[in-house]
Scaffold this motif. Structure first.
Motif: not given
Length: 155
Positions: A81-82, A100-103, A110-115
């Motif tokens: 979720l972003t 469902l991942l919430l930051g 971080p970008q490394s998780v986005h990827e």
């Protein structure tokens, strides 16, 4: 379906999400480190009387969480979720096994998780406004995902 909290910052939001999880029967994964003590003892001290009704899995890091996820067969999708997603949560087709991942409230993921996620969804909002409270966002997206997958608890 599971909710995944990445390094939560605000204990009150985490408590609200844990209550949501208890009421809807949705397990939680907590990825550390958190900005506060997220032990059962700490949650009980904060008055979270729903804790006995929540299935919580704790992970030391995102790498530890992701290793546990990819070891499952079949590997469940990780849906972030972003505000940086192109797809709306109401247009996305959820699966019963989605995570469902919430930051973090302060910085997202971080970008490394986005990827490493399988999909990204956003909640449509009016232009010029930054974001919703994380517990509100969790409830909205989880509600839509459970509706689509007929995953609400039976009365």
């Amino acid at each position: 379906m599971r909710l995944v909290l990445y390094q939560p910052d605000i204990p009150q939001n985490t408590g609200t999400i844990l209550r949501l999880s208890a009421c809807l029967g949705v397990p939680i994964d907590l990825i550390g480190p958190a900005a506060f003590d997220f032990s059962d003892r700490s949650f009980r001290r904060a008055g979270l009387d729903y804790l006995d009704h929540v299935h919580i899995s704790r992970h030391e890091s995102f790498d530890a969480f992701d290793a546990a996820r990819v070891a499952l067969s079949p590997t469940p999708r990780l849906v972030l979720l972003t505000t940086h997603a192109a797809d709306s949560h109401v247009d996305f087709r959820f699966c019963e096994s989605d995570l469902l991942l919430l930051g973090r409230e302060s910085a997202g993921v971080p970008q490394s998780v986005h990827e490493r996620v399988d999909a990204r969804v956003r909640i449509p909002m009016r232009a010029g406004l930054r974001s919703l409270n994380i517990a509100v966002a969790a409830a909205m997206v989880l509600g839509e995902a459970l509706r689509q997958t007929d995953g609400y608890p039976q009365d």
